[in-house]
Design a protein around this motif. Structure first.
Motif, PDB file in Angstrom:
ATOM      1  N   ARG A 299     -40.525  -7.375  -3.139  1.00 29.58           N
ATOM      2  CA  ARG A 299     -40.637  -8.734  -2.625  1.00 29.58           C
ATOM      3  C   ARG A 299     -40.344  -8.706  -1.141  1.00 29.58           C
ATOM      4  O   ARG A 299     -39.341  -8.112  -0.708  1.00 29.58           O
ATOM      5  N   ILE A 300     -41.213  -9.333  -0.356  1.00 33.61           N
ATOM      6  CA  ILE A 300     -41.114  -9.297   1.101  1.00 33.61           C
ATOM      7  C   ILE A 300     -40.834 -10.701   1.624  1.00 33.61           C
ATOM      8  O   ILE A 300     -41.530 -11.658   1.269  1.00 33.61           O
ATOM      9  N   VAL A 301     -39.803 -10.834   2.455  1.00 31.97           N
ATOM     10  CA  VAL A 301     -39.438 -12.118   3.058  1.00 31.97           C
ATOM     11  C   VAL A 301     -39.308 -11.922   4.563  1.00 31.97           C
ATOM     12  O   VAL A 301     -38.648 -10.972   5.009  1.00 31.97           O
ATOM     13  N   THR A 302     -39.949 -12.809   5.343  1.00 30.19           N
ATOM     14  CA  THR A 302     -39.814 -12.765   6.796  1.00 30.19           C
ATOM     15  C   THR A 302     -39.027 -13.987   7.257  1.00 30.19           C
ATOM     16  O   THR A 302     -39.104 -15.061   6.657  1.00 30.19           O
ATOM     17  N   MET A 303     -38.271 -13.811   8.341  1.00 34.31           N
ATOM     18  CA  MET A 303     -37.467 -14.906   8.886  1.00 34.31           C
ATOM     19  C   MET A 303     -37.488 -14.833  10.412  1.00 34.31           C
ATOM     20  O   MET A 303     -37.052 -13.835  10.995  1.00 34.31           O
ATOM     21  N   PRO A 304     -38.024 -15.880  11.079  1.00 35.37           N
ATOM     22  CA  PRO A 304     -38.049 -15.880  12.552  1.00 35.37           C
ATOM     23  C   PRO A 304     -36.631 -15.899  13.122  1.00 35.37           C
ATOM     24  O   PRO A 304     -35.718 -16.477  12.536  1.00 35.37           O
ATOM     25  N   SER A 305     -36.457 -15.247  14.255  1.00 36.89           N
ATOM     26  CA  SER A 305     -35.171 -15.259  14.952  1.00 36.89           C
ATOM     27  C   SER A 305     -35.438 -15.263  16.450  1.00 36.89           C
ATOM     28  O   SER A 305     -36.586 -15.164  16.895  1.00 36.89           O
ATOM     29  N   VAL A 306     -34.373 -15.369  17.224  1.00 36.24           N
ATOM     30  CA  VAL A 306     -34.533 -15.445  18.677  1.00 36.24           C
ATOM     31  C   VAL A 306     -35.091 -14.138  19.235  1.00 36.24           C
ATOM     32  O   VAL A 306     -35.736 -14.127  20.290  1.00 36.24           O
ATOM     33  N   HIS A 307     -34.881 -13.006  18.539  1.00 37.37           N
ATOM     34  CA  HIS A 307     -35.366 -11.715  19.021  1.00 37.37           C
ATOM     35  C   HIS A 307     -36.689 -11.295  18.372  1.00 37.37           C
ATOM     36  O   HIS A 307     -37.200 -10.225  18.668  1.00 37.37           O
ATOM     37  N   GLY A 308     -37.225 -12.119  17.478  1.00 32.53           N
ATOM     38  CA  GLY A 308     -38.456 -11.769  16.770  1.00 32.53           C
ATOM     39  C   GLY A 308     -38.276 -11.979  15.278  1.00 32.53           C
ATOM     40  O   GLY A 308     -37.258 -12.525  14.831  1.00 32.53           O
ATOM     41  N   GLU A 309     -39.242 -11.523  14.525  1.00 32.15           N
ATOM     42  CA  GLU A 309     -39.202 -11.720  13.084  1.00 32.15           C
ATOM     43  C   GLU A 309     -38.384 -10.627  12.397  1.00 32.15           C
ATOM     44  O   GLU A 309     -38.634  -9.442  12.582  1.00 32.15           O
ATOM     45  N   GLY A 310     -37.433 -11.055  11.598  1.00 25.27           N
ATOM     46  CA  GLY A 310     -36.714 -10.129  10.745  1.00 25.27           C
ATOM     47  C   GLY A 310     -37.391 -10.069   9.381  1.00 25.27           C
ATOM     48  O   GLY A 310     -38.007 -11.047   8.937  1.00 25.27           O
ATOM     49  N   ILE A 311     -37.279  -8.928   8.719  1.00 25.04           N
ATOM     50  CA  ILE A 311     -37.929  -8.733   7.420  1.00 25.04           C
ATOM     51  C   ILE A 311     -36.932  -8.126   6.448  1.00 25.04           C
ATOM     52  O   ILE A 311     -36.156  -7.237   6.806  1.00 25.04           O
ATOM     53  N   VAL A 312     -36.971  -8.621   5.220  1.00 30.36           N
ATOM     54  CA  VAL A 312     -36.194  -8.024   4.144  1.00 30.36           C
ATOM     55  C   VAL A 312     -37.144  -7.697   3.000  1.00 30.36           C
ATOM     56  O   VAL A 312     -37.937  -8.542   2.584  1.00 30.36           O
ATOM     57  N   MET A 313     -37.078  -6.464   2.531  1.00 31.98           N
ATOM     58  CA  MET A 313     -37.879  -6.024   1.388  1.00 31.98           C
ATOM     59  C   MET A 313     -36.922  -5.748   0.227  1.00 31.98           C
ATOM     60  O   MET A 313     -36.052  -4.887   0.332  1.00 31.98           O
TER      61      MET A 313
END
Length: 360
Positions: A299-313
């Motif tokens: 399962r892949i989740v992306t989350m925008p942040s001030v430094h760019g997109e973070g991703i958790v797999m």
């Protein structure tokens, strides 16, 4: 054996001496504590006999053969197949009164492994594998008498170090696993530098480049091999940090250069069938992969942040999804209470715990 002048490699042992059984190994950890030591110094060849690995007559013959060929008795026994490298490492541990670790069973701590670089591990022929209860860093070594290496490791890591003995082959395999992701990142960067027209404007094109695909595949394969439940891709404005969650603990594994962040992020999005042009909203998706013959749901989740997109797999290895209560370590009164609750006609059983603790 007579008490007269004997081979320089071997100290005479009293005829009444009995064979000493090796200390029992903890089957859950692969770590064997040292057994009580006898008085006086001993040669490793003496210990090999004491532990029952090789008969005294064969060791005496190895001593004579070693004298003629310029090799140690241990090397002669190894070359002839009379002694295995694992047995030799256990004899060395017993000789120095140290613990022995079987790295095929013991699960190294990733945070400890990352305290030194791959080049240093190769230079010292050693690798940190975890922290003891007293905070001392456990270092797997084939030669625990290398005091200079231990002193350098103490300075590099900032920890007091305690050597534990492992076979040469096990240490080489562990160092190889340590370098796999670093090598993949270096190869990806090198291949990009060699390409003509290095500036790639199309994000999708970058995501489909062979170096990027190889890098993402290497990260996923390494995570599955380490038994990780999650992979975190965390940009910090300069590079992207990659961390694995193993047994609920996040440990940094490698870093991705800034120039490759966009390609890696887009590649992961493509795998999960996400919109690569959307970078301001969270997204989630799924993908099924086969990694070294093992079926893995991700399962892949992306989350925008001030430094760019973070991703958790989030990784779910189907081969390890169904575990027995014995495999989960549930026994005694908790198990009886758990099974009794399941047989009730009413009520609920709650499985709770932090991320990565094994609820699923």
């Amino acid at each position: 054996m007579t008490s007269g002048p004997g081979p320089s490699h071997l100290r005479p042992v009293a005829a009444a001496a009995t064979e000493a059984a090796p200390a029992p190994e903890d089957p859950g950890t692969g770590l064997t504590e040292p057994r009580p030591r006898g008085g006086g110094s001993r040669f490793i060849s003496d210990v090999v006999v004491e532990l029952g690995f090789v008969a005294r007559e064969r060791v005496d013959a190895a001593v004579e053969e070693g004298r003629a060929s310029g090799r140690t008795p241990e090397q002669v026994l190894l070359d002839s197949g009379a002694l295995t490298r694992d047995q030799l490492s256990r004899a060395i541990a017993d000789r120095f009164g140290l613990s022995h670790v079987d790295l095929n069973v013991y699960k190294p701590d990733l945070s400890a492994l990352n305290l030194i670089g791959v080049q240093a591990a190769r230079r010292f022929n050693a690798a940190p594998i975890g922290l003891a209860d007293d905070g001392v860093l456990l270092v797997a070594m084939a030669d625990p008498s290398n005091i200079l290496a231990l002193d350098d490791l103490k300075l590099m890591t900032g920890h007091e170090v305690r050597p534990v003995v492992a076979s040469q082959e096990d240490i080489a395999g562990l160092i190889s696993r340590m370098s796999r992701l670093d090598d993949a990142v270096a190869a990806a960067v090198e291949e990009e530098e060699e390409e003509e027209g290095a500036s790639i404007t199309d994000i999708r094109e970058s995501a489909e480049d062979a170096p990027t695909i190889k890098l993402v595949n290497s990260v996923v394969a390494q995570a599955v091999e380490e038994g990780a439940s999650d992979i975190h891709f965390e940009p910090d404005g300069h590079e992207m940090r990659v961390r694995f969650r193993v047994d609920g603990v996040l440990s940094e594994t490698t870093s991705i250069p800034r120039r490759m962040i966009a390609g890696v992020t887009s590649r992961v999005k493509i795998m999960g069938d996400l919109d690569i042009s959307e970078r301001r909203l969270p997204q989630d998706g799924r993908v099924g992969l086969t990694v070294e013959g093992r079926s893995v749901d991700i399962r892949i989740v992306t989350m925008p942040s001030v430094h760019g997109e973070g991703i958790v797999m989030r990784l779910l290895d189907k081969n390890q999804a169904l575990l027995s209560l014995d495999a989960l370590g549930m026994s005694g009164a908790p198990r009886e209470r758990f099974e009794s609750a399941f047989h009730q006609a009413y009520g609920a059983v709650l499985a709770t715990g932090p991320t990565g603790s094994g609820k699923s």
